[in-house]
Scaffold this motif. Structure first.
Motif, PDB file in Angstrom:
ATOM      1  N   TRP A   1      15.785   4.237  27.482  1.00  0.00           N
ATOM      2  CA  TRP A   1      14.683   3.638  27.017  1.00  0.00           C
ATOM      3  C   TRP A   1      14.887   2.251  26.741  1.00  0.00           C
ATOM      4  O   TRP A   1      14.186   1.124  26.885  1.00  0.00           O
ATOM      5  CB  TRP A   1      14.270   4.332  25.653  1.00  0.00           C
ATOM      6  CG  TRP A   1      13.387   3.498  24.717  1.00  0.00           C
ATOM      7  CD1 TRP A   1      11.950   3.532  24.682  1.00  0.00           C
ATOM      8  CD2 TRP A   1      13.892   2.780  23.527  1.00  0.00           C
ATOM      9  NE1 TRP A   1      11.562   2.557  23.953  1.00  0.00           N
ATOM     10  CE2 TRP A   1      12.817   2.085  23.098  1.00  0.00           C
ATOM     11  CE3 TRP A   1      15.133   2.384  23.097  1.00  0.00           C
ATOM     12  CZ2 TRP A   1      12.783   1.205  22.077  1.00  0.00           C
ATOM     13  CZ3 TRP A   1      15.073   1.589  21.765  1.00  0.00           C
ATOM     14  CH2 TRP A   1      13.944   0.930  21.412  1.00  0.00           C
TER      15      TRP A   1
ATOM     16  N   THR B   1       6.114  -3.529  20.797  1.00  0.00           N
ATOM     17  CA  THR B   1       6.020  -2.108  21.013  1.00  0.00           C
ATOM     18  C   THR B   1       7.332  -1.341  20.940  1.00  0.00           C
ATOM     19  O   THR B   1       7.370  -0.200  20.357  1.00  0.00           O
ATOM     20  CB  THR B   1       5.500  -1.886  22.652  1.00  0.00           C
ATOM     21  OG1 THR B   1       4.145  -2.423  22.586  1.00  0.00           O
ATOM     22  CG2 THR B   1       5.344  -0.477  22.963  1.00  0.00           C
TER      23      THR B   1
ATOM     24  N   ARG C   1      10.326   1.661  17.446  1.00  0.00           N
ATOM     25  CA  ARG C   1      10.863   2.785  18.089  1.00  0.00           C
ATOM     26  C   ARG C   1      12.429   2.659  17.867  1.00  0.00           C
ATOM     27  O   ARG C   1      12.940   3.597  18.104  1.00  0.00           O
ATOM     28  CB  ARG C   1      10.433   2.893  19.475  1.00  0.00           C
ATOM     29  CG  ARG C   1       9.059   3.069  19.690  1.00  0.00           C
ATOM     30  CD  ARG C   1       8.615   3.266  21.450  1.00  0.00           C
ATOM     31  NE  ARG C   1       7.190   3.165  21.516  1.00  0.00           N
ATOM     32  CZ  ARG C   1       6.711   3.316  22.589  1.00  0.00           C
ATOM     33  NH1 ARG C   1       7.343   3.169  23.837  1.00  0.00           N
ATOM     34  NH2 ARG C   1       5.404   3.194  22.863  1.00  0.00           N
TER      35      ARG C   1
ATOM     36  N   HIS D   1      13.433   5.091  15.147  1.00  0.00           N
ATOM     37  CA  HIS D   1      13.375   6.654  15.548  1.00  0.00           C
ATOM     38  C   HIS D   1      14.452   6.843  16.605  1.00  0.00           C
ATOM     39  O   HIS D   1      15.089   7.932  16.229  1.00  0.00           O
ATOM     40  CB  HIS D   1      11.933   6.765  16.580  1.00  0.00           C
ATOM     41  CG  HIS D   1      11.907   7.882  17.218  1.00  0.00           C
ATOM     42  ND1 HIS D   1      11.603   9.248  16.628  1.00  0.00           N
ATOM     43  CD2 HIS D   1      12.007   8.076  18.544  1.00  0.00           C
ATOM     44  CE1 HIS D   1      11.626  10.103  17.485  1.00  0.00           C
ATOM     45  NE2 HIS D   1      11.773   9.675  18.610  1.00  0.00           N
ATOM     46  N   ARG D   2      14.866   5.925  17.264  1.00  0.00           N
ATOM     47  CA  ARG D   2      16.095   6.304  18.192  1.00  0.00           C
ATOM     48  C   ARG D   2      17.276   6.256  17.472  1.00  0.00           C
ATOM     49  O   ARG D   2      18.318   7.217  17.734  1.00  0.00           O
ATOM     50  CB  ARG D   2      16.212   5.022  19.346  1.00  0.00           C
ATOM     51  CG  ARG D   2      14.810   4.943  20.361  1.00  0.00           C
ATOM     52  CD  ARG D   2      14.780   6.188  21.111  1.00  0.00           C
ATOM     53  NE  ARG D   2      13.846   6.137  22.098  1.00  0.00           N
ATOM     54  CZ  ARG D   2      13.386   7.061  23.211  1.00  0.00           C
ATOM     55  NH1 ARG D   2      14.604   7.882  23.232  1.00  0.00           N
ATOM     56  NH2 ARG D   2      12.360   6.934  23.782  1.00  0.00           N
TER      57      ARG D   2
END
Length: 572
Positions: free
Chosen positions: A99, A137, A141, A144-145
């Motif tokens: 990612w 974007t 995240r 979360h990662r």
């Protein structure tokens, strides 16, 4: 017995196959994590081809690791707790690295090159918009990662796996604030670069050798025109162009006037005394409109220390005087040496203007490392050295409450802010020789207490020796005090809704010059006199009836050098 033998042989072959696969996966993951670190280093150094090479290697290693852990031999032992923990951790690490490289670094890096490195004096506004979307974007995240990696790290991991997960956690921890801080800047950058139509700005250069709450004397202003990414300098003025007035240029905020006097509206060098940049900009615009008459869409402020950060990214800038401005000499040259060299204030301001213009030209011609420039601007913003007040309400809302807005928070929810602001009183450039430190703590906030108490201490240290003082030119010493003496006003701002209970200088009750409320905060102003090599301490106490705010933060004048801040928050 033959069947048992066959089973043992099969189990042995299975264990060998699993071990061989585990070694291959571990090596692939370890290499990928190491190369991901190299990607960040290459981008930070401006080596974008090198970053691309590293990304290709990372993607190859991650593909190999992913292929390895999908093999049949891994599925057979995934249910065994210690082995399963490691399989889960490796899978989490692989997915996270994929990612980070595939969805963040791979699309962002070329956009950094296209958008943040101008060509022929023009920024690619479309590329900046696309980069903003990519990072906007990605930013939410990261948490979360990081949470997934932290959960994976709690398992019973073997050394190499734990080490790889830990390194990846560290890498995300380094990248997350850079991405998060960049998002705000990138959201407003296209419009500020004229992407939605032409704009005109004032770029204000604050000289911190003559301290003001927001930085220093606003010695030089450049008028800048931007249109669809193209930037040009349209005009120049200095503080001496704005004559002193008998009456304020606009009706003053009575609270600000009570603390700092009406000279904030009568004498241009004092417009940055109130620690509220949007209000100071109202004063700047009024002086500018009265003297120059052109309309502007916003005001930006920088100082020589921020210029030194920018020069780390752009590289040296030659000047017509024969000087070469570098990250190492910008601060002493612009804040001290120039006064030894030029007695005429007009010559001093012309030197400042050329220096600021030279750095500006280096930026707009694409010199240096674009990511380094972003890092420099972020650092300057965090230290209060980069301030921006737009007329556009949407842009103002995006930076509201941040250090770049130059205005302290309007509540205590996210942070309980305390302010320490310094103003020179010698009419000199001797703030260059002052160092400041700030210590603050909170206590008495347990359940059932009547409130929260804040105790603070500010130290002002003069590095001006009698020998150096004897050599200072008149423009540095000023007209009101002896060469060795530095008179400084300190304005202490308490938390919103708080009350001042005590202020001492070197353990003795201070003589209060003014006291009141400003920006919804209790304020007290006192004078500190440094004579030669000396240090003085200002101790203060504020109380807050409702201790339900966020953690303590300290907003302070950006001095010439660093200002160490120590916070001890016993309540949170």
């Amino acid at each position: 017995m033959a069947i048992v033998g066959i089973l043992f042989v099969a189990l042995g072959l299975y264990a060998w196959k699993l071990a061989a696969s585990a070694i291959q996966v571990k090596d692939s993951v370890t290499s990928a994590v190491g190369q991901t670190e190299k990607i960040m280093s290459a981008v930070a150094a401006g080596d974008l081809p090198g970053a691309d090479t590293q990304m290709k290697s990372v993607e190859k290693n991650l593909a190999a690791a992913e292929s390895g852990i999908e093999g049949w031999e891994w599925g057979g032992v995934a249910w065994v707790p210690p082995v399963g923990d490691n399989i889960h951790a490796i899978r989490t690490a692989v997915e996270t690295a994929q990612w980070l490289v595939g969805e963040v670094a791979r699309p962002a890096i070329p956009l950094i090159t296209d958008g943040l490195r101008p060509k022929a004096g023009k920024f690619d506004v479309a590329a900046i918009r696309e980069l903003s979307e990519v990072l906007s974007t990605a930013a939410p995240r990261f948490e979360h990662r990081q949470r997934d990696l932290a959960a994976a790290a709690e398992g019973e991991l073997i050394g190499p796996v734990a080490d790889g997960v830990g390194k990846l956690e560290s890498l995300l921890g380094q990248a997350e604030p850079v991405v998060h801080d960049s998002v705000g800047l990138l959201q407003i950058l296209p419009a500020t670069l004229g992407g939605n139509g032409p704009r005109d700005y004032l770029l204000m250069f604050q000289g911190t050798s003559e301290a003001r709450s927001l930085g220093g004397n606003p010695a030089v202003l450049l008028q800048i025109h931007v249109e669809d990414g193209s930037i040009s300098i349209g005009g120049f003025a200095n503080s001496s162009d704005f004559h002193s007035r008998a009456n304020p240029v606009i009706p003053l905020d009575p609270e600000a006037e009570h603390i700092f006097g009406d000279k904030i509206g009568r004498w241009f060098p004092d417009v940055t005394m109130p620690p509220d940049f949007p209000y100071s900009v109202e004063l700047v615009r009024a002086f500018w409109n009265e003297t120059v008459g052109t309309e502007v869409d916003g005001v930006l402020s920088i100082d020589p220390t921020l210029l030194s950060y920018i020069l780390e990214a752009t590289g040296p800038v030659p000047l017509s005087t024969g000087d070469v401005l570098t990250s190492g000499n910008a601060v002493p040259l612009l804040l001290n040496e120039v006064y030894f060299r030029y007695e005429d204030p007009m010559a001093q301001n012309a030197f400042f203007a050329e220096a600021a213009g030279g750095v500006f030209t280096a930026l707009t011609t694409g010199a240096g490392n674009p990511l380094g420039l972003v890092t420099a601007l972020q650092r300057g913003s965090e230290e209060g050295r980069l301030l921006y007040a737009p007329t556009n309400a949407d842009e103002a809302a995006l930076i509201d409450g941040t250090r770049a807005s130059g205005s302290m928070p309007l509540d205590n929810i996210d942070e309980t802010a305390v302010g320490v602001f310094v103003n020179d009183n010698t009419g000199s450039k001797k703030s260059y020789y002052l160092n400041m430190t700030v210590d603050i703590s909170s206590k008495a906030c347990a359940a059932g207490s009547e409130g929260e108490a804040y105790s603070g201490s500010v130290s002002l240290t003069s590095t001006l020796s009698p020998e150096v003082a004897a050599t200072l030119p008149y423009y540095i010493t000023g007209p009101y005090f002896g060469p060795r003496v530095i008179s400084t006003y300190i304005a202490l701002y308490g938390p919103l809704g708080g009350e001042l209970s005590n202020v001492l200088i070197d353990g003795v009750p201070a003589k209060v010059l003014s006291q009141g409320t400003h920006l919804g905060r209790p304020v007290v102003k006192v004078e500190v006199l440094n004579d030669g090599l000396s240090r003085h301490h200002v101790d203060f106490d504020f109380s807050l009836p409702t201790p339900e705010g966020g953690p303590i933060s300290v907003w302070h004048t950006p001095m010439t050098g660093d200002t160490p801040v120590v916070i001890k928050d016993e309540c949170r």
